[in-house]
Design a protein around this motif. Structure first.
Motif, short mmCIF file in Angstrom:
data_model
loop_
_atom_site.label_atom_id
_atom_site.label_comp_id
_atom_site.label_asym_id
_atom_site.label_seq_id
_atom_site.Cartn_x
_atom_site.Cartn_y
_atom_site.Cartn_z
N UNK A 1 0.85 -1.19 0.00
CA UNK A 1 0.00 0.00 0.00
C UNK A 1 0.89 1.24 0.00
N UNK A 2 0.25 2.40 -0.09
CA UNK A 2 1.02 3.65 -0.05
C UNK A 2 1.70 3.86 1.30
N UNK A 3 1.28 3.10 2.31
CA UNK A 3 1.91 3.17 3.62
C UNK A 3 3.00 2.12 3.80
N UNK A 4 3.26 1.35 2.73
CA UNK A 4 4.34 0.38 2.79
C UNK A 4 3.98 -0.95 3.41
N UNK A 5 2.69 -1.22 3.60
CA UNK A 5 2.25 -2.49 4.19
C UNK A 5 1.70 -3.40 3.10
N UNK A 6 1.89 -4.71 3.27
CA UNK A 6 1.35 -5.67 2.33
C UNK A 6 -0.18 -5.65 2.38
N UNK A 7 -0.83 -5.75 1.22
CA UNK A 7 -2.29 -5.71 1.20
C UNK A 7 -2.89 -6.91 1.94
N UNK A 8 -2.11 -7.97 2.07
CA UNK A 8 -2.51 -9.16 2.82
C UNK A 8 -3.07 -8.79 4.20
N UNK A 9 -2.50 -7.74 4.80
CA UNK A 9 -2.83 -7.39 6.18
C UNK A 9 -4.04 -6.47 6.32
N UNK A 10 -4.57 -5.95 5.21
CA UNK A 10 -5.64 -4.96 5.30
C UNK A 10 -7.02 -5.59 5.35
N UNK A 11 -7.90 -4.95 6.11
CA UNK A 11 -9.30 -5.36 6.09
C UNK A 11 -9.86 -5.14 4.69
N UNK A 12 -10.81 -5.99 4.30
CA UNK A 12 -11.40 -5.89 2.97
C UNK A 12 -12.86 -5.47 3.10
N UNK A 13 -13.27 -4.54 2.23
CA UNK A 13 -14.67 -4.10 2.21
C UNK A 13 -15.33 -4.34 0.86
N UNK A 14 -14.56 -4.28 -0.24
CA UNK A 14 -15.15 -4.53 -1.56
C UNK A 14 -14.17 -5.26 -2.47
N UNK A 15 -14.77 -5.99 -3.43
CA UNK A 15 -14.05 -6.53 -4.59
C UNK A 15 -14.88 -6.22 -5.83
N UNK A 16 -14.21 -6.20 -6.98
CA UNK A 16 -14.89 -5.87 -8.23
C UNK A 16 -14.61 -6.94 -9.29
N UNK A 17 -15.35 -6.85 -10.41
CA UNK A 17 -15.28 -7.80 -11.52
C UNK A 17 -15.65 -9.21 -11.06
N UNK A 18 -16.61 -9.30 -10.18
CA UNK A 18 -17.04 -10.59 -9.64
C UNK A 18 -18.14 -11.18 -10.53
N UNK A 19 -18.01 -12.47 -10.83
CA UNK A 19 -19.07 -13.17 -11.55
C UNK A 19 -20.21 -13.45 -10.57
N UNK A 20 -21.40 -13.79 -11.06
CA UNK A 20 -22.47 -14.19 -10.13
C UNK A 20 -22.05 -15.33 -9.21
N UNK A 21 -21.28 -16.29 -9.75
CA UNK A 21 -20.81 -17.41 -8.93
C UNK A 21 -19.86 -16.90 -7.84
N UNK A 22 -18.99 -15.96 -8.20
CA UNK A 22 -18.10 -15.36 -7.20
C UNK A 22 -18.89 -14.73 -6.07
N UNK A 23 -19.90 -13.96 -6.43
CA UNK A 23 -20.68 -13.23 -5.43
C UNK A 23 -21.37 -14.18 -4.47
N UNK A 24 -21.92 -15.27 -4.99
CA UNK A 24 -22.53 -16.26 -4.10
C UNK A 24 -21.48 -16.91 -3.19
N UNK A 25 -20.30 -17.19 -3.75
CA UNK A 25 -19.22 -17.79 -2.95
C UNK A 25 -18.79 -16.87 -1.82
#
Length: 320
Positions: A238-262
């Motif tokens: 990230x811009x703060x120098x931390x791996x994204x692995x460590x960040x809380x997640x709130x959204x994802x994009x380009x999800x298929x309907x199957x992804x969204x159900x999963x």
């Protein structure tokens, strides 16, 4: 909170739109916006574009598809043709498809309609029909922010040196900022219509109105993410120098309907008390990693290059 889902009238969007309703049950106020008025299941989908300058709607070439949709409905373009839009070339004004050319016009009208419908909402959030939102995490994040201040929040992207919030990851606007956005746009409609004609991204145009209203973007990547989890580089920082692995997640994009159900199932089964809010690393461990196998039938490695088995390069490898 007022939620706005943006979609299109093309047939392939219907399943994506319906799956995006998952998790909206706790939300009292939300709207689904498209290129025309229609119904899908029990949901009403409203026309986002009907209040744009009538001269543009009736005469501008970018609205030819819109005019045909109002007259002919779904019969305007075949499902085969709409499927081919996925491979349409990108130009200086974005992807060269009728739906893409209309999409950029929806952002500001949707904002105007949303504010008119619910002028007292603390927050307004704009998402796409293929965006998945972890609502519990997002609402907890917003609860720590003073909604009485002018906030324009999103996953940062650039056009040249200009920074704007990427619509696919979700754009979040506080009430006072929304009021300023709507008022600024209403007072300068012709200016922003001209800007939209000459730009390919409606979320960029929205950012310009925000900037003209004196509101800067609050960047929150990678909590708001513009890609699918399976395509993320977990080593990126990230811009703060931390791996994204460590960040809380709130959204994802380009999800298929199957992804969204999963991800809806993952979201519901996640133990908040034991583990806290899910992070990108949790998503990888519990959703992505279990799908990684030595052999996967019909696996798509997303390569755009075709390589013949008889190519010189492979012959040299075999000969070596």
């Amino acid at each position: 909170m007022k939620i706005e889902i943006k979609t299109t009238a093309r047939p392939s969007a219907a399943s994506k739109t319906s799956s995006s309703w998952l998790g909206l049950a706790p939300m009292k106020h939300y709207g689904i916006w498209s290129d025309r008025d229609e119904e899908f299941g029990r949901q009403r989908i409203a026309n986002a574009l009907d209040e744009i300058d009538s001269r543009l709607l009736e005469q501008h070439p970018e609205f030819e598809y819109y005019r045909n949709l109002q007259k002919q409905g779904d019969g305007t373009i075949s499902s085969e043709e709409t499927a081919s839009w996925a491979d349409a070339p990108n130009t200086d004004l974005g992807r060269n498809t009728p739906a893409w050319k209309l999409d950029k016009w929806k952002f500001l009208p949707i904002a105007t309609k949303a504010y008119r419908q619910h002028p007292t909402s603390k927050w307004y959030m704009f998402i796409e029909c293929d965006t998945y939102v972890f609502w519990t995490s997002l609402l907890a994040y917003l609860s720590k922010i003073d909604a009485s201040r002018p906030y324009y929040i999103g996953r940062q992207m650039n056009i040249a040196k200009d920074v704007f919030a990427y619509g696919g990851a979700g754009i979040i606007i506080s009430n006072v900022a929304m009021e300023k956005l709507v008022e600024r746009n209403a007072a300068n409609l012709e200016t922003y219509n001209k800007l939209t004609i000459n730009q390919w991204a409606g979320d960029y145009v929205l950012s310009r109105v925000m900037l003209d209203a004196g509101i800067q973007l609050s960047e929150v990547w990678p909590t708001l993410e513009g890609e699918t989890p399976s395509l993320l580089d977990m080593k990126s920082l990230s811009t703060k120098g931390r791996h994204i692995w460590c960040y809380y997640v709130a959204t994802y994009h380009h999800m298929t309907p199957e992804d969204i159900y999963t991800y809806y199932d993952f979201d519901r089964s996640w133990d908040l008390v034991k583990y806290g809010f899910p992070r990108h690393g949790d998503v990888f461990r519990h959703v992505i990693y279990p799908q990684m196998k030595y052999m996967v039938p019909d696996w798509d490695n997303l390569s755009a290059d075709l390589q013949s088995e008889n190519s010189t390069r492979l012959q040299n490898v075999k000969g070596g």
